[in-house]
Scaffold this motif. Structure first.
Motif, PDB file in Angstrom:
ATOM      1  N   LEU A 118     -36.934  -7.898 -10.839  1.00  0.00           N
ATOM      2  CA  LEU A 118     -35.967  -6.766 -10.443  1.00  0.00           C
ATOM      3  C   LEU A 118     -34.558  -7.212 -10.732  1.00  0.00           C
ATOM      4  CD1 LEU A 118     -36.633  -4.190  -9.131  1.00  0.00           C
ATOM      5  CD2 LEU A 118     -38.315  -5.768  -8.811  1.00  0.00           C
ATOM      6  N   SER A 119     -34.167  -8.495 -11.001  1.00  0.00           N
ATOM      7  CA  SER A 119     -32.845  -8.879 -11.377  1.00  0.00           C
ATOM      8  C   SER A 119     -32.026  -8.231 -10.488  1.00  0.00           C
ATOM      9  CB  SER A 119     -32.349  -8.880 -12.977  1.00  0.00           C
ATOM     10  OG  SER A 119     -33.327  -9.512 -13.549  1.00  0.00           O
ATOM     11  N   PRO A 120     -31.903  -8.398  -9.225  1.00  0.00           N
ATOM     12  CA  PRO A 120     -30.872  -7.567  -8.338  1.00  0.00           C
ATOM     13  C   PRO A 120     -29.351  -8.250  -8.618  1.00  0.00           C
ATOM     14  CG  PRO A 120     -32.250  -9.251  -7.097  1.00  0.00           C
ATOM     15  CD  PRO A 120     -32.868  -9.179  -8.315  1.00  0.00           C
ATOM     16  N   ASP A 121     -28.668  -7.301  -8.398  1.00  0.00           N
ATOM     17  CA  ASP A 121     -27.364  -7.475  -8.638  1.00  0.00           C
ATOM     18  C   ASP A 121     -26.493  -8.578  -7.482  1.00  0.00           C
ATOM     19  OD1 ASP A 121     -26.375  -5.616 -10.871  1.00  0.00           O
ATOM     20  OD2 ASP A 121     -27.727  -4.571  -9.596  1.00  0.00           O
ATOM     21  N   GLN A 122     -27.429  -8.311  -6.394  1.00  0.00           N
ATOM     22  CA  GLN A 122     -26.841  -9.190  -5.153  1.00  0.00           C
ATOM     23  C   GLN A 122     -28.060  -9.457  -4.356  1.00  0.00           C
ATOM     24  OE1 GLN A 122     -23.290  -9.048  -3.494  1.00  0.00           O
ATOM     25  NE2 GLN A 122     -23.361  -9.332  -5.531  1.00  0.00           N
ATOM     26  N   VAL A 123     -28.180 -10.775  -3.941  1.00  0.00           N
ATOM     27  CA  VAL A 123     -29.145 -11.064  -3.093  1.00  0.00           C
ATOM     28  C   VAL A 123     -28.436 -11.630  -1.841  1.00  0.00           C
ATOM     29  CG1 VAL A 123     -31.315 -12.793  -2.598  1.00  0.00           C
ATOM     30  CG2 VAL A 123     -30.622 -12.006  -5.005  1.00  0.00           C
ATOM     31  N   LEU A 124     -28.772 -10.935  -0.791  1.00  0.00           N
ATOM     32  CA  LEU A 124     -28.084 -11.344   0.479  1.00  0.00           C
ATOM     33  C   LEU A 124     -29.069 -11.766   1.639  1.00  0.00           C
ATOM     34  CD1 LEU A 124     -25.813  -7.899   0.756  1.00  0.00           C
ATOM     35  CD2 LEU A 124     -25.209 -10.415  -0.091  1.00  0.00           C
ATOM     36  N   LEU A 125     -28.536 -13.030   2.068  1.00  0.00           N
ATOM     37  CA  LEU A 125     -29.519 -13.496   3.202  1.00  0.00           C
ATOM     38  C   LEU A 125     -29.164 -12.992   4.495  1.00  0.00           C
ATOM     39  CD1 LEU A 125     -31.352 -15.808   4.279  1.00  0.00           C
ATOM     40  CD2 LEU A 125     -29.602 -17.279   4.279  1.00  0.00           C
ATOM     41  N   VAL A 126     -30.034 -12.420   5.422  1.00  0.00           N
ATOM     42  CA  VAL A 126     -29.861 -12.080   6.722  1.00  0.00           C
ATOM     43  C   VAL A 126     -30.273 -13.230   7.720  1.00  0.00           C
ATOM     44  CG1 VAL A 126     -30.207 -10.257   8.421  1.00  0.00           C
ATOM     45  CG2 VAL A 126     -30.101  -9.504   5.903  1.00  0.00           C
ATOM     46  N   THR A 127     -29.138 -13.638   8.334  1.00  0.00           N
ATOM     47  CA  THR A 127     -29.682 -14.695   9.372  1.00  0.00           C
ATOM     48  C   THR A 127     -29.218 -14.405  11.047  1.00  0.00           C
ATOM     49  OG1 THR A 127     -29.053 -16.428   7.580  1.00  0.00           O
ATOM     50  CG2 THR A 127     -28.968 -17.049  10.047  1.00  0.00           C
ATOM     51  N   ASP A 128     -30.079 -14.612  11.891  1.00  0.00           N
ATOM     52  CA  ASP A 128     -29.883 -14.507  13.109  1.00  0.00           C
ATOM     53  C   ASP A 128     -28.942 -15.714  13.620  1.00  0.00           C
ATOM     54  OD1 ASP A 128     -29.870 -14.371  15.793  1.00  0.00           O
ATOM     55  OD2 ASP A 128     -31.917 -13.855  16.090  1.00  0.00           O
ATOM     56  N   ALA A 129     -27.634 -15.101  14.058  1.00  0.00           N
ATOM     57  CA  ALA A 129     -26.781 -16.149  14.630  1.00  0.00           C
ATOM     58  C   ALA A 129     -27.209 -16.941  15.972  1.00  0.00           C
ATOM     59  CB  ALA A 129     -25.301 -15.451  14.888  1.00  0.00           C
ATOM     60  N   MET A 130     -28.066 -16.114  16.683  1.00  0.00           N
ATOM     61  CA  MET A 130     -28.598 -16.896  17.863  1.00  0.00           C
ATOM     62  C   MET A 130     -29.532 -17.958  17.622  1.00  0.00           C
ATOM     63  SD  MET A 130     -28.238 -13.858  20.440  1.00  0.00           S
ATOM     64  CE  MET A 130     -29.832 -13.624  20.680  1.00  0.00           C
ATOM     65  N   THR A 131     -30.225 -18.045  16.506  1.00  0.00           N
ATOM     66  CA  THR A 131     -31.108 -18.945  16.228  1.00  0.00           C
ATOM     67  C   THR A 131     -30.602 -20.472  16.047  1.00  0.00           C
ATOM     68  OG1 THR A 131     -31.241 -18.460  13.671  1.00  0.00           O
ATOM     69  CG2 THR A 131     -32.878 -17.469  15.099  1.00  0.00           C
ATOM     70  N   GLY A 132     -29.309 -20.526  16.197  1.00  0.00           N
ATOM     71  CA  GLY A 132     -28.790 -21.910  16.125  1.00  0.00           C
ATOM     72  C   GLY A 132     -29.142 -22.850  15.058  1.00  0.00           C
ATOM     73  N   GLN A 133     -29.420 -23.996  15.578  1.00  0.00           N
ATOM     74  CA  GLN A 133     -29.845 -25.230  14.592  1.00  0.00           C
ATOM     75  C   GLN A 133     -31.124 -24.548  13.391  1.00  0.00           C
ATOM     76  OE1 GLN A 133     -28.352 -27.900  14.624  1.00  0.00           O
ATOM     77  NE2 GLN A 133     -27.312 -27.545  16.603  1.00  0.00           N
ATOM     78  N   LYS A 193     -31.172 -23.009   3.963  1.00  0.00           N
ATOM     79  CA  LYS A 193     -31.506 -23.928   3.059  1.00  0.00           C
ATOM     80  C   LYS A 193     -32.688 -23.729   2.268  1.00  0.00           C
ATOM     81  CE  LYS A 193     -30.504 -28.546   3.941  1.00  0.00           C
ATOM     82  NZ  LYS A 193     -30.392 -29.599   4.908  1.00  0.00           N
ATOM     83  N   ALA A 194     -33.969 -23.212   2.882  1.00  0.00           N
ATOM     84  CA  ALA A 194     -35.016 -22.841   2.215  1.00  0.00           C
ATOM     85  C   ALA A 194     -34.846 -21.547   1.342  1.00  0.00           C
ATOM     86  CB  ALA A 194     -35.935 -22.581   3.185  1.00  0.00           C
ATOM     87  N   PHE A 195     -34.177 -20.691   1.843  1.00  0.00           N
ATOM     88  CA  PHE A 195     -33.864 -19.257   1.097  1.00  0.00           C
ATOM     89  C   PHE A 195     -33.225 -19.478   0.043  1.00  0.00           C
ATOM     90  CE2 PHE A 195     -35.402 -17.083   4.725  1.00  0.00           C
ATOM     91  CZ  PHE A 195     -36.193 -16.055   4.361  1.00  0.00           C
ATOM     92  N   ASN A 196     -32.206 -20.494  -0.030  1.00  0.00           N
ATOM     93  CA  ASN A 196     -31.077 -20.578  -0.842  1.00  0.00           C
ATOM     94  C   ASN A 196     -31.569 -21.619  -2.023  1.00  0.00           C
ATOM     95  OD1 ASN A 196     -28.426 -20.865  -1.803  1.00  0.00           O
ATOM     96  ND2 ASN A 196     -28.273 -22.955  -1.552  1.00  0.00           N
ATOM     97  N   GLU A 197     -32.703 -22.410  -1.813  1.00  0.00           N
ATOM     98  CA  GLU A 197     -33.334 -23.114  -3.031  1.00  0.00           C
ATOM     99  C   GLU A 197     -34.329 -22.233  -3.628  1.00  0.00           C
ATOM    100  OE1 GLU A 197     -35.309 -26.466  -0.513  1.00  0.00           O
ATOM    101  OE2 GLU A 197     -33.182 -27.469  -0.294  1.00  0.00           O
ATOM    102  N   ALA A 198     -34.986 -21.294  -2.983  1.00  0.00           N
ATOM    103  CA  ALA A 198     -35.709 -20.408  -3.669  1.00  0.00           C
ATOM    104  C   ALA A 198     -35.143 -19.265  -4.592  1.00  0.00           C
ATOM    105  CB  ALA A 198     -36.764 -19.871  -2.797  1.00  0.00           C
ATOM    106  N   LEU A 199     -34.188 -18.934  -4.046  1.00  0.00           N
ATOM    107  CA  LEU A 199     -33.217 -17.567  -4.603  1.00  0.00           C
ATOM    108  C   LEU A 199     -32.047 -17.945  -5.118  1.00  0.00           C
ATOM    109  CD1 LEU A 199     -34.575 -15.218  -1.721  1.00  0.00           C
ATOM    110  CD2 LEU A 199     -35.461 -15.146  -3.991  1.00  0.00           C
ATOM    111  N   GLU A 200     -31.654 -17.098  -6.069  1.00  0.00           N
ATOM    112  CA  GLU A 200     -29.823 -17.325  -6.182  1.00  0.00           C
ATOM    113  C   GLU A 200     -29.321 -16.279  -5.130  1.00  0.00           C
ATOM    114  OE1 GLU A 200     -28.327 -17.352  -9.878  1.00  0.00           O
ATOM    115  OE2 GLU A 200     -29.915 -18.353 -10.784  1.00  0.00           O
ATOM    116  N   LEU A 201     -28.791 -16.940  -4.192  1.00  0.00           N
ATOM    117  CA  LEU A 201     -28.061 -16.275  -2.990  1.00  0.00           C
ATOM    118  C   LEU A 201     -26.853 -15.757  -3.573  1.00  0.00           C
ATOM    119  CD1 LEU A 201     -29.355 -17.804   0.227  1.00  0.00           C
ATOM    120  CD2 LEU A 201     -30.347 -15.821  -0.802  1.00  0.00           C
ATOM    121  N   ASP A 202     -26.514 -14.546  -3.403  1.00  0.00           N
ATOM    122  CA  ASP A 202     -24.851 -14.377  -3.443  1.00  0.00           C
ATOM    123  C   ASP A 202     -23.860 -14.165  -2.319  1.00  0.00           C
ATOM    124  OD1 ASP A 202     -25.280 -13.569  -6.337  1.00  0.00           O
ATOM    125  OD2 ASP A 202     -26.582 -12.351  -5.704  1.00  0.00           O
ATOM    126  N   GLY A 203     -24.613 -13.852  -1.089  1.00  0.00           N
ATOM    127  CA  GLY A 203     -23.812 -13.882   0.204  1.00  0.00           C
ATOM    128  C   GLY A 203     -24.975 -13.830   1.176  1.00  0.00           C
TER     129      GLY A 203
END
Ligand code: GDP
Length: 296
Positions: free
Chosen positions: A212-227, A234-244
């Motif tokens: 799909l070659s997205p213009d933006q890849v955004l990672l959604v993270t739950d702040a409450m999951t702490g560590q 890290k895992a999402f960033n290695e697999a995808l080219e995150l933009d934000g």
């Protein structure tokens, strides 16, 4: 501001009222800072790195007459937190013409589906014409949920029967449908999550990313999951080219250390924060406010 940590640093630095901060007198203060960051859920590795930097910056600093030494170190820590979580970047890359594609990814339960609708609502208010695509064929109820929240914010939702279907096809069909109408200029892909990162999920997401070659890849993270937030980021960033990244559930009592961890391990800006279940509860991320929150 930061009374409690300033106070404990004040006592940690004892009677250091003038002279310079040095290895001997800073040690206890550094332990206090470390403790505060861990309590705020910053990941262990990130804390270690941070402490090294702040120690370096503090050593040799002349204790200012106008400030108590505790206040002075808190000032250095606060500024460094802002530097690391910044610079401010709320921009989303959009095409001047044609359909812009935003791919949302994250673990199951991170708030991805909700955030798709929140983002659509925000974009609508900016005059864009978003459409949601239900590409999470894994989580039971995800498609219905996207239809519901899409209707609540008043944007169209492209959804297909999940049986025997594949998410790449659904995304391609969604974009094709968007191209056929003048009432859509932005497509937001709600992709699948899992309870934990696994190879199958990453394969699926990188296929969507590639095709799909997205213009933006955004990672959604739950702040409450702490560590855990740092491991999945890290895992999402290695697999995808995150933009934000978008950090959710900051309306709870979490101190928000995940913001520092996620920024540090991915290197991508945190663009927005989720501050409630309602669909208008998406705010711009401000490093200075988050730094204050982390210090408590
Ligand atoms: P998904 O599995 O990642 O698609 O997650 P959902 O969008 O279904 O969200 C999981 C739960 O988190 C739902 O109950 C949401 O209402 C809730 N949620 C999402 N964002 C926020 C937020 O910013 N604050 C709070 N308190 N809850 C949120």
């Amino acid at each position: 501001m930061f009374e409690s940590i300033t106070k404990s640093l004040g006592s940690a630095l004892g009677n250091l009222q003038r002279g310079r901060i040095n290895e001997a007198n800073i040690q206890e203060a550094i332990q206090e800072i470390k403790q505060a960051l861990l309590e705020a859920d910053v990941s262990y590795d990130v804390v270690d790195e941070f402490i090294k930097t702040v120690t370096q910056q503090s050593l040799g600093e002349k204790v200012l007459k106008s400030l108590k030494p505790g206040e002075q170190i808190v000032g250095i820590v606060h500024q460094e937190l802002i530097n690391l979580m910044g610079p401010v970047d709320h921009s989303l890359h959009m095409r001047k013409s044609g359909i812009s594609i935003i791919m949302m990814c994250g673990l199951q339960g991170s708030g991805k589906t909700t955030t798709c609708a929140k983002l659509a609502k925000m974009l609508l208010a900016e005059g864009r014409k978003p459409m949601l695509v239900a590409a999470d064929l894994q989580r039971p109820g995800a498609i219905e949920q996207l239809k519901t929240v899409g209707a609540q914010v008043g944007v169209p939702v492209h959804a297909e029967d999940p049986k025997g279907n594949n998410p790449v096809k659904v995304c391609q069909n969604g974009v094709a449908a968007a191209k056929k109408t003048s009432s859509v200029d932005t497509v937001i892909l709600d992709t699948a999550g899992r309870l934990h990162v696994d190879a199958e999920l990453m394969k699926e997401l990188s296929q969507i990313d590639r095709k799909l070659s997205p213009d933006q890849v955004l990672l959604v993270t739950d702040a409450m999951t702490g560590q855990d937030a740092v491991r999945s980021a890290k895992a999402f960033n290695e697999a995808l080219e995150l933009d934000g990244a978008i950090l959710t559930k900051l309306d709870g009592d979490t101190r928000g250390g995940a913001a520092l961890s996620v920024k540090q391990v991915t290197g991508v800006p945190i663009k927005f924060i989720g501050v409630g279940e309602q669909l208008d509860k998406l705010e711009l991320f401000h490093p200075d406010r988050m730094a204050s929150r982390i210090l408590g």
